[in-house]
Structures are given as structure tokens and as C-alpha cells.
Write an enzyme that holds these catalytic residues in place. Sequence first.
Site, PDB file in Angstrom:
ATOM      1  CG  ASP A   1      -3.005   3.822  -2.610  1.00 39.73           C
ATOM      2  OD1 ASP A   1      -4.108   3.258  -2.614  1.00 39.73           O
ATOM      3  OD2 ASP A   1      -2.537   4.398  -1.618  1.00 39.73           O
ATOM      4  CD  GLU A   2      -5.337  -0.572  -0.475  1.00 36.64           C
ATOM      5  OE1 GLU A   2      -5.355  -1.366   0.468  1.00 36.64           O
ATOM      6  OE2 GLU A   2      -6.348   0.033  -0.887  1.00 36.64           O
TER       7      GLU A   2
ATOM      8  CG  ASP B   1      -1.930   1.089   1.246  1.00 33.51           C
ATOM      9  OD1 ASP B   1      -1.926   1.928   0.320  1.00 33.51           O
ATOM     10  OD2 ASP B   1      -2.741   1.120   2.189  1.00 33.51           O
TER      11      ASP B   1
END
Length: 351
Positions: free
Chosen positions: A105-106, A7
Site C-alpha cells: 500500500d505504498e 501511503d
Amino acid sequence: MPIIHLDMDYFFGACEELRHPEFKGRPLVVGTSPEKDKHKGVVQTCNYEARAFGIRSGMPTAQAFKLHADLVYLQEDYDYYDGMSRKVHDLLRGYNFPIEQMSIDEFAIDLGSMGYEEAERLSGEIKGRIRKELGLPCTIGISCGKVFAKMVCDDAKPDGLKTVREDEVREFLSEKGVGKLPGIGKKTEERLHEIGIEKIGDIAKANVIELMDRFGIFGKEMYELANGIDESKVIEKYDVLSIGREATLDEPTRDAVKINSKLSELAHTVKEEVDKKGFTFKTIGVKVRFQDFTEKVKSRSLQNYSNSEELMYRTAVDMIAALIGGKEEYVRKVGVRVSSFSGGKGQKRLF
Ligand SMILES: [Mg+2]
């Protein structure tokens, strides 16, 4: 066995610090409104300097300025963050493990039969490369399932790297509040509190039949997770051998006419690409990104190989409508992708 959950830390903020080094070290928020109306919007991300003043994402920007008047304010820039996200994805793909992109964003990565020590070494390397080559911080959690890896990651934020092996999972979970278990929202949390269940360890000791009576199949899932059983798998959403295009809508919308006209453009471009390669395809996939940045994907396999633009378009419209129907957010971006190819002009692989 090990699964990595990676993350990016305060992603939009970190991206902004990267191109505005002059703001580094100052409290910074990225908001949804233009600079001139900045008090009207909502905080999308804030860096840790801003968090120290009690500022959080999701908070009205006006409230953030009340907490700290001297904030650096920037309006969000989706296309830029999306480009950075793709760079992270490309770097990760270079390792050739199955990757599932969970949000902008993960990422979840399945390391297969790798041992935990090697997984930790590799994670350190990935983290170092993202920092060095892209200039961005991230946190990595390693565990024996996708859900657990995410929880470990949350626990290690920011700029962390943490491993919880399968024989340590139950202990890792037991003292955490039930709300920390992914899937348990405010309502479920309250209902669990009503029956005296506060910690995840309490779920592990509860009667599974009783949990199922109250929460249906999710009762069984939470019981299993609490007991260290996480069967969620990393699913690559798109075939590597695929051709696709994505586009941001002119403005966030739920208007089917606008969305479908974008899908029509995309289907046309994808069809041109497919023709250039001389392919026919059997699978059509779509992706939708909502204004809150969550993404949904769906794909459908055809009975026979096809190269019909019309079929691609109609299938995409159908699937997108189904994805949007289940959610109230406005749509930011849509994508169309085809895969499972046959044919090709003397070319077996696209990459
Ligand atoms: Mg993040």
C-alpha cells in the site's frame, strides 16, 4: 526534483469498509486468525475508530478485545487487498511517471523536473481520484527525496497532503526523535541516546567521523539525511515491457520444495506467454512477498537472449533462495517475470 510518497490509510481496514459499508464508523480490526480463533491472532490493521481505544497493528487480537470488547473483527483476505493494490498501481501508472511500489500500500513516484506547486496540485488530483474511483483514503507526502517524502507522508497521516521543500527539510527533521529516521531501529536509537543524540537535529550537528566509527557507512548516511541530503532514487522494479505471473502459496511456508514447485508452474506459464508473442528475453526477475507483507525483488541479466523455460526456472530458484535467506518470515507469494525482449511477431510494444 519532487518525489511523492503515497501511503494508503489503514489499507486492509479501508478495503473491508468498502465492501462492508455497514461497519463504517465502528471500531474494526483485521486480524490474522479465522473468526472462530480470533483471539489467537495478531491485529494486521485497525481503523482510526479502533485506534482511539489504543488498539494498534501488531498487537495480539486478544489484547485488542480487552481494550474494547465491541470490535468488528474480520480475517485478512490477501487476494482482495492485492487486487485493490493493483488498482491503485494502475491508476498511478496512468500518469506515466516512474513508480516504485514499496509495499502493498505504498508507492514512490518521481515527478522529475516538475515544480512544487504543480506537484501539490497533481497530488491533490491523484488523492481525489483514489478516493472517488476506488473509494479509498490515502496520504501523500511530497519532498526532495524518497526517504524525506515518506517521512512527510507519515507526518501528514491520515488523509493528508503535505509538502516539505528542500530548503525546509532540515527544519522539518531537526526536532524529530532519531527513531523517526527510516533505517534507525530500536537498537541504533538506544546507541545514539547513549552518546547524547536524541533528535535528528543532533545527528546533523554530530561529528560524521565519530558516527562512522560507531555505525559504519550507515553513520554517514544518517548524517547526510539529517543534513537534508537524500539521494535515494525511485526505482521501477519491473520493466513495463515485461511478462510475468505471481501466485499465492497454498499456505505460508519456507519449504524450498513447495516454493520451487510454484516457481516451476509460474515459469511454465510465463514461457507460454513469451512463446505466444514470439519473444526471447534477456532479463529474469523474481519477487517474493513475506507474511509481514514486505516484498523483495531481484533480477538478473543473461549474457544472451533466451527463451528457455529451464533457464528461467533455475535462475528464479536461485534468486528466490537468496532473497529468502536474508529474512526469517514465511513466504506468502512469489512471482517470476522476464523482460528486455527481442523478436516479436510484428509487434513492438506489449501495451
Ligand atoms: Mg498504509
